[in-house]
Write a protein that holds these residues in place. Structure first.
Motif, short mmCIF file in Angstrom:
data_model
loop_
_atom_site.label_atom_id
_atom_site.label_comp_id
_atom_site.label_asym_id
_atom_site.label_seq_id
_atom_site.Cartn_x
_atom_site.Cartn_y
_atom_site.Cartn_z
N PRO A 57 0.82 -1.23 0.00
CA PRO A 57 0.00 0.00 0.00
C PRO A 57 0.85 1.27 0.00
O PRO A 57 0.53 2.24 -0.72
N THR A 58 1.94 1.27 0.78
CA THR A 58 2.81 2.44 0.80
C THR A 58 3.54 2.59 -0.52
O THR A 58 3.61 3.69 -1.10
N VAL A 98 7.85 19.82 1.37
CA VAL A 98 8.35 19.33 0.08
C VAL A 98 7.84 17.92 -0.18
O VAL A 98 7.42 17.59 -1.30
N PHE A 99 7.87 17.09 0.84
CA PHE A 99 7.36 15.72 0.73
C PHE A 99 5.91 15.72 0.26
O PHE A 99 5.54 15.01 -0.69
N ARG A 100 5.08 16.54 0.88
CA ARG A 100 3.66 16.59 0.52
C ARG A 100 3.48 17.21 -0.86
O ARG A 100 2.66 16.74 -1.66
N LEU A 114 -0.59 7.93 3.21
CA LEU A 114 0.51 8.84 3.56
C LEU A 114 0.01 10.17 4.10
O LEU A 114 0.80 11.10 4.28
N ASP A 115 -1.28 10.25 4.35
CA ASP A 115 -1.83 11.50 4.88
C ASP A 115 -1.57 11.57 6.39
O ASP A 115 -1.22 10.59 7.03
N GLY A 116 -1.74 12.77 6.93
CA GLY A 116 -1.48 12.95 8.37
C GLY A 116 -0.10 13.50 8.59
O GLY A 116 0.38 14.38 7.85
N SER A 117 0.60 13.02 9.59
CA SER A 117 1.94 13.50 9.93
C SER A 117 2.93 13.22 8.80
O SER A 117 3.13 12.06 8.42
N ALA A 121 4.79 9.68 7.84
CA ALA A 121 4.62 9.13 6.50
C ALA A 121 5.97 8.94 5.81
O ALA A 121 6.20 7.93 5.13
N LEU A 122 6.87 9.89 6.00
CA LEU A 122 8.19 9.78 5.38
C LEU A 122 8.96 8.59 5.96
O LEU A 122 9.63 7.85 5.23
N ARG A 123 8.85 8.39 7.27
CA ARG A 123 9.50 7.21 7.88
C ARG A 123 8.91 5.92 7.31
O ARG A 123 9.64 4.95 7.06
N ARG A 124 7.61 5.90 7.08
CA ARG A 124 6.98 4.70 6.52
C ARG A 124 7.48 4.46 5.09
O ARG A 124 7.74 3.31 4.71
N VAL A 125 7.62 5.52 4.32
CA VAL A 125 8.12 5.38 2.94
C VAL A 125 9.54 4.83 2.96
O VAL A 125 9.87 3.90 2.20
N ILE A 126 10.39 5.38 3.80
CA ILE A 126 11.78 4.93 3.86
C ILE A 126 11.85 3.47 4.30
O ILE A 126 12.63 2.68 3.75
N ARG A 127 11.03 3.09 5.26
CA ARG A 127 11.00 1.70 5.72
C ARG A 127 10.57 0.76 4.58
O ARG A 127 11.16 -0.31 4.38
#
Length: 319
Positions: A57-58, A98-100, A114-117, A121-127
């Motif tokens: 999903p991410t 910039v991410f958003r 990826l909405d919200g914080s 969200a960036l940590r989830r993408v990197i993971r």
């Protein structure tokens, strides 16, 4: 159409780079629509089980129906030796706005997952990207990198033989250079023109674009193009050898000689010919010592190429 405007000084500063993070982001195209990337079906088959355990999903939130990915996944590499760890560290420092904005530039909105914080969200993408790398890229990266490096060496030979203009016009049917203007035909219906202004144009070979790609926004000038030599990457190759040459050199060495019309590393050659890396290196040393091959170091790899003497040997048996 995207147009990059180059001065004479800009033409002289065209450079190449390799980006593991770019490959990760662009690989989502093949994962999303495998039929559009037949050359990578071998990689998709080998990684099918591993991909079932990824945070899909991410990852799928990072690509849209047009196969666009956000610019934070397409950093401009500064070196052929770019490391994924360094790129992920830089990605982690991306400002939330910039991410958003990069996500909105692709989707028109921020996907729900990826909405919200932004920081979360960036940590989830990197993971998710790290998992994709560890499970689907790291085992195959040496052979993939060898193809990318060999492409850069080939383009360098083109520059030496035909100049920068000839090299640029040979990158893709969708890339054209004429009188200081590099035109790239993209799926984006908008016309964009960007002056290089001494910032340098970076060319990035990739396994996961069919013709040519570029950043969605107006970031540093960069063109991603399809690397040569992908067709043999995932299949064992048996080169048909003339009996006379094979009798003198042996079948494996004759196969290596025939396969090295373009630069390649021992890792790539081992995969193509179904020979162990240690055996390939031994054969390559013998052929090089005999003057039938030449070698050059590119980054961490040594690339081999048939010499004039080696080519003459192959041509002589056909005369």
């Amino acid at each position: 159409m995207l147009r990059y405007l180059l001065t004479e000084d800009d033409v002289g500063s065209v450079r190449f780079g390799l980006s593991p993070l770019c490959e990760l982001g662009l690989s989502l195209r093949a994962i999303k629509e495998p039929a559009r990337f037949p050359l990578q079906l071998g990689w998709l088959r080998r990684t099918e089980d591993a991909r079932a355990r990824l945070d899909m999903p991410t990852l799928m939130a990072l690509i849209d129906e047009r196969m666009w990915t956000p610019d934070f996944l397409n950093p401009r590499p500064t070196s052929p030796l770019t490391r994924l760890d360094d790129e992920l560290e830089a990605l982690a420092a991306t400002p939330g706005e910039v991410f958003r904005a990069d996500l909105v530039a692709v989707h028109g909105y921020v996907p729900d997952v990826l909405d919200g914080s932004s920081s979360a969200a960036l940590r989830r993408v990197i993971r998710a990207l790290r998992q994709l790398w560890d499970r689907c890229f790291e085992p195959y990266w040496p052979r993939m990198r060898a193809v990318l490096e060999a492409d850069v060496v080939y383009r360098g030979r083109q520059i030496a033989q035909s100049g920068v203009a000839g090299m640029l016009n040979g990158l893709s049917s969708r890339i054209e250079y004429d009188h200081g203007v590099v035109s790239v035909r993209l799926a984006d219906p908008k016309d964009r023109t960007q002056a290089i202004d001494g910032n340098g144009l970076t060319l990035v070979p990739t396994m996961f674009t069919r013709r040519a790609s570029a950043p969605v926004g107006d970031g540093p000038p960069m063109i991603m193009y399809s690397a040569r030599g992908q067709g043999a990457l995932w299949e064992t190759e048996r080169v048909a050898n003339p009996a006379a040459v094979a009798a003198v050199l042996g079948e494996t060495r004759a196969s290596l000689l025939a396969a090295l019309g373009d630069p390649a590393s021992s890792t790539e050659l081992g995969v193509r010919l179904g020979v162990t890396a240690s055996a390939v290196n031994q054969h390559l040393r013998v052929l090089r010592d005999a003057g039938l091959l030449v070698s050059t170091r590119y980054g961490r790899s040594v690339l081999y190429l048939r010499s004039e003497l080696g080519s003459a040997l192959l041509e002589a048996r056909t005369g």
